[in-house]
Design an enzyme around this catalytic site. Structure first.
Site, short mmCIF file in Angstrom:
data_model
loop_
_atom_site.label_atom_id
_atom_site.label_comp_id
_atom_site.label_asym_id
_atom_site.label_seq_id
_atom_site.Cartn_x
_atom_site.Cartn_y
_atom_site.Cartn_z
N SER A 251 38.71 31.12 20.08
CA SER A 251 38.51 29.69 19.82
C SER A 251 39.39 29.22 18.66
O SER A 251 39.79 28.05 18.62
CB SER A 251 37.04 29.38 19.55
OG SER A 251 36.56 30.12 18.43
N LYS B 283 29.39 30.00 12.32
CA LYS B 283 28.01 29.79 12.75
C LYS B 283 26.98 30.20 11.70
O LYS B 283 25.80 29.83 11.81
CB LYS B 283 27.75 30.53 14.06
CG LYS B 283 28.56 30.01 15.23
CD LYS B 283 28.24 28.56 15.56
CE LYS B 283 28.92 28.14 16.86
NZ LYS B 283 28.58 26.75 17.23
#
Length: 319
Positions: free
Chosen positions: A269, A52
């Site tokens: 994830s 991110k």
């Protein structure tokens, strides 16, 4: 490097370290699958510890270039964790305040990191997940537009463009154009959308496979069950050649397996990404095809070490 307004002090050494992450080859998990090469981008080497950082820096840089992140404004966004951490890191480095809306059930490690960076966090209903955080952020932005630059990572095109301009070219270069499959999860969908668009330009024959949780109630932090969630505006369902649904328990088991077989400590994830990759790998091997699969491991395990599945030796899941 993009210039910043005089009131901000660019952390050039920090932002210059975003991207250009290594591509790691996973060998043991595919040792019984002839013809399969499995490669993964080690995104935890970014300064904020996750993929991110790419999108957050692209959104901040775009806002600075357009004068949207003015001296009197606070960056506001909804987040499940990693994007918020990236914004908080950039705010500390560049000198702008950050306010985040986040579900209260995120991992304790995430909360401690945000506190360390000095971000202001509005905790939202855990039962509403990231959608509840989105609604809260939208309410704040609508009520006081003069106070905030609402980054809106779920709708901001700078999110997916970060991966179009960085992640995809890196993968193409690092594999010498040999990538046959790209596999990535859906949260904001920025990683999958941007990377897929660019890789398809390099080679339209590359198979793009997205994955998401298999139910509305899941433990895959940062990911969305698209059928029941607020669908990100940047998401384009036409891009995926296939979409897989991943069980939370399979992701947990794979995180443990990667630690014990590959020596890789990754996040949940990332475990889900390898579950998806192994499904595709088994299909390709069974058909006798050679394939080079590339995925993204969004972060390391350091934000998830409080999770019970690490220590519960009696807990198991067959993958």
């Amino acid at each position: 490097m993009t210039t910043t307004p005089n009131h901000l002090h660019p952390g050039s050494l920090l932002t210059d370290r975003i991207g250009n992450t290594p591509l790691v080859r996973l060998e043991k998990v595919v040792r019984d699958l002839p013809g399969i090469t499995l490669l993964a981008k080690a995104e935890w080497v970014n300064p904020g510890g996750s993929v991110k950082d790419r999108a957050a820096w692209a959104m901040v840089r775009d806002a600075l270039d357009r004068g949207l992140l003015a001296p009197v404004k606070t960056l506001l966004d909804a987040t499940s964790g990693n994007t918020g951490i990236a914004f908080a890191m950039l705010g500390a480095a560049l000198g702008f305040p950050v306010r985040l809306a986040m579900p209260t059930n995120v991992s304790p490690e995430r909360k401690r990191i945000l506190r360390a960076y000095g971000a202001q966090v509005d905790w939202t209903d855990p039962d509403q997940g990231s959608d509840g955080a989105i609604r809260h952020a939208r309410e704040l932005a609508a009520a006081s537009p003069e106070m905030f630059f609402y980054a809106d990572q779920y709708s901001n095109p700078a999110n997916w463009k970060a991966h179009y301009h960085t992640t995809a070219p890196e993968i193409w270069s690092q594999t010498s154009g040999q990538v046959t499959h790209f596999i990535a999860g859906l949260g904001t969908s920025g990683t999958f959308t941007g990377t897929t668009r660019r890789l398809k330009e390099f080679d339209p024959g590359i198979q793009a496979i997205s994955f998401q949780p298999d139910s509305p109630f899941h433990g895959l932090e940062g990911m969305k069950h698209m059928a029941t969630a607020i669908v990100p505006a940047i998401y384009d369902p036409r891009l995926a050649d296939r979409n897989l649904e991943i069980e939370t328990e399979a992701a947990y088991a794979t995180v443990r397996r990667l630690a014990r077989e590959e020596g890789l400590m990754v996040g949940i994830s990332a475990g889900a990404a390898i579950v998806a990759c192994l499904q595709i790998a088994r299909e390709e091997a069974a058909a006798g095809r050679r394939a080079t699969l590339v995925t993204v491991l969004p972060d390391s395990a350091d934000k998830y070490l409080s999770e019970r599945f690490w220590e519960d030796e009696g807990w198991a899941y067959s993958i």
